[in-house]
Design an enzyme around this catalytic site. Structure first.
Site, short mmCIF file in Angstrom:
data_model
loop_
_atom_site.label_atom_id
_atom_site.label_comp_id
_atom_site.label_asym_id
_atom_site.label_seq_id
_atom_site.Cartn_x
_atom_site.Cartn_y
_atom_site.Cartn_z
N SER A 1 1.04 -1.10 -0.13
CA SER A 1 0.07 0.16 -0.07
C SER A 1 0.95 1.11 0.17
O SER A 1 1.99 1.17 0.24
CB SER A 1 -0.96 -0.21 1.27
OG SER A 1 -1.56 1.15 1.71
N TYR B 1 -1.59 -1.58 10.61
CA TYR B 1 -1.63 -1.53 9.20
C TYR B 1 -0.46 -1.00 8.61
O TYR B 1 0.26 -1.66 7.93
CB TYR B 1 -2.99 -0.83 8.70
CG TYR B 1 -3.02 -0.84 7.28
CD1 TYR B 1 -4.04 -1.90 6.59
CD2 TYR B 1 -2.74 -0.04 6.25
CE1 TYR B 1 -4.36 -2.18 5.46
CE2 TYR B 1 -2.79 -0.31 4.98
CZ TYR B 1 -3.82 -1.19 4.41
OH TYR B 1 -3.99 -1.31 3.27
N1 LIG Z 1 -8.79 -0.80 -0.74
C1 LIG Z 1 -7.63 -0.05 -0.56
O1 LIG Z 1 -7.90 1.28 -0.59
C2 LIG Z 1 -6.22 -0.78 -0.52
C3 LIG Z 1 -5.15 0.26 -0.67
C4 LIG Z 1 -4.04 -0.23 -0.57
C5 LIG Z 1 -3.74 -1.47 -0.24
N2 LIG Z 1 -4.91 -2.45 -0.01
C6 LIG Z 1 -4.42 -3.72 0.18
O2 LIG Z 1 -4.97 -4.38 -0.57
C7 LIG Z 1 -5.36 -5.95 0.11
C8 LIG Z 1 -6.93 -6.31 -0.27
O3 LIG Z 1 -7.63 -5.26 0.57
P1 LIG Z 1 -8.95 -5.00 -0.30
O4 LIG Z 1 -9.39 -3.48 -0.37
O5 LIG Z 1 -9.38 -5.73 -1.30
O6 LIG Z 1 -9.83 -5.61 1.04
P2 LIG Z 1 -11.07 -6.62 1.21
O7 LIG Z 1 -11.64 -6.27 2.66
O8 LIG Z 1 -12.16 -6.19 0.00
O9 LIG Z 1 -10.62 -8.03 1.08
C9 LIG Z 1 -9.74 -8.55 1.82
C10 LIG Z 1 -9.86 -10.01 1.85
O10 LIG Z 1 -8.84 -10.51 2.90
C11 LIG Z 1 -9.65 -11.68 3.65
N3 LIG Z 1 -9.21 -11.96 4.85
C12 LIG Z 1 -9.04 -10.84 6.02
N4 LIG Z 1 -8.61 -11.56 7.19
C13 LIG Z 1 -8.21 -12.85 6.66
C14 LIG Z 1 -7.70 -14.15 7.33
N5 LIG Z 1 -7.67 -14.12 8.74
N6 LIG Z 1 -7.78 -15.22 6.89
C15 LIG Z 1 -8.13 -15.21 5.17
N7 LIG Z 1 -8.66 -14.06 5.04
C16 LIG Z 1 -8.81 -12.97 5.20
C17 LIG Z 1 -11.08 -11.12 3.71
O11 LIG Z 1 -12.04 -12.22 3.89
C18 LIG Z 1 -11.33 -10.13 2.42
O12 LIG Z 1 -11.73 -11.20 1.32
C19 LIG Z 1 -5.07 -5.60 1.66
O13 LIG Z 1 -3.63 -6.19 1.79
C20 LIG Z 1 -5.04 -4.04 1.98
O14 LIG Z 1 -4.25 -3.74 3.00
C21 LIG Z 1 -6.03 -1.88 -0.12
#
Ligand SMILES: NC(=O)c1ccc[n+]([C@@H]2O[C@H](COP(=O)([O-])OP(=O)(O)OC[C@H]3O[C@@H](n4cnc5c(N)ncnc54)[C@H](O)[C@@H]3O)[C@@H](O)[C@H]2O)c1
Length: 269
Positions: free
Chosen positions: A151, A164
């Site tokens: 991120s 985070y």
């Molecule tokens: N959304 C954003 O703005 C953003 C920005 C930068 C980075 N990210 C990163 O992208 C990645 C995905 O984020 P997203 O926005 O798609 O989130 P999201 O919440 O849509 O998806 C995250 C997924 O991880 C799964 N998860 C969480 N804990 C878990 C566990 N203990 N075991 C198995 N699965 C688990 C959830 O069930 C979910 O399906 C993350 O690492 C997040 O930090 C997101």
């Protein structure tokens, strides 16, 4: 006089669409958001995708959608806090996408220690165990791709996101070490670093951000999330998946130990 001929930068490999036919790709957090987009993108490239998440219904819907598109996605229901199971699940993987994550927005003095521990477990320790589980097969065949979904918060801090930001900064370090150790085995390791992406993780934090910053929820997007972004919109999950796909192409074989920032100019400040 004829100028000396300069060999092409990447030998004779022409630019080509991604072909992962015969490869197995493991994507964590594949039930939603960015992980789902990555799973679909890699399946579209011909990979057999092992989709890992604790959300069984989300994985089922992903697998059905992939099948409709002609892709192969195999759901693997797993809570990544079970670190031994995570390591086992990564065996025989050619492409590993460490994506699963969670967020809690709270000032440090109110941050629950057990949540801090869970965030670090899922977002840093599980990726370590998955890499550990995947490397023997990757090293054995002399090829592997590790992509860590980091991120902007792997490179910059924001207030109220201690767990985070700590986990993502740790992931950046882990990714670089994997790059150094993997280079002589044909294994690359990189991070992709999005700004705010249109996913449930972002939607769920609007209320938390409003409370932590003391502003109404409808002002969070403009005044908190997009304040430092030069491009004033959220990123789409498919745009992140495309960056992940690029890192798996033959053209990216010299790209390792780095962080591919997709942040609309946020870190240009
Ligand atoms: N959304 C954003 O703005 C953003 C920005 C930068 C980075 N990210 C990163 O992208 C990645 C995905 O984020 P997203 O926005 O798609 O989130 P999201 O919440 O849509 O998806 C995250 C997924 O991880 C799964 N998860 C969480 N804990 C878990 C566990 N203990 N075991 C198995 N699965 C688990 C959830 O069930 C979910 O399906 C993350 O690492 C997040 O930090 C997101």
């Amino acid at each position: 006089m004829t100028p000396p001929s300069i060999p092409p930068a990447h030998g004779s490999t022409p630019p080509s669409p991604l072909d992962l036919g015969g490869r197995t790709a493991l994507v964590t957090g594949a039930a939603g958001g960015i992980g789902r987009a990555c799973a679909l993108r890699l399946a579209a490239a011909g990979a057999k995708v092992r989709a890992v998440d604790r959300d069984a219904a989300g994985l089922e819907s992903l697998a059905e959608h992939a099948q409709d598109l002609g892709g192969a996605v195999e759901p693997h229901v797993l809570d990544l806090t079970d670190l031994a199971a995570a390591e086992q699940a990564a065996a025989d993987t050619d492409v590993l996408v460490n994506n699963a994550g969670l967020q809690l927005v709270r000032p440090l003095e109110e941050f629950p220690p057990d949540t801090f521990h869970t965030v670090l477990t899922v977002m840093l320790e599980a990726p370590f165990r998955l890499i550990r589980g995947a490397l023997p097969h990757m090293y054995g065949q002399g090829w592997g791709r590790i992509v860590n979904v980091s991120s902007v918060h792997g490179l910059r801090a924001s207030a109220f996101k201690s767990a985070y930001v700590a986990a993502k900064h740790g992931l950046e370090g882990l990714s670089k070490v994997a790059a150094l150790e993997g280079a002589s085995h044909g294994v690359t390791s990189n991070c992709v670093n999005p700004g705010y992406v249109r996913t449930p993780l972002v939607e769920k934090q609007l209320a938390d951000q409003a409370r932590a910053h003391g502003i109404p929820e409808e002002r969070v997007l403009a005044e908190v999330m997009l304040q430092d972004s030069a491009v004033k919109r959220l990123i789409e999950p498919e745009e992140v998946a495309e960056a992940v796909a690029y890192l798996c192409t033959p053209q990216a074989s010299f790209v390792t130990g780095t962080s591919l920032v997709i942040d609309g100019g946020w870190t240009a400040h």
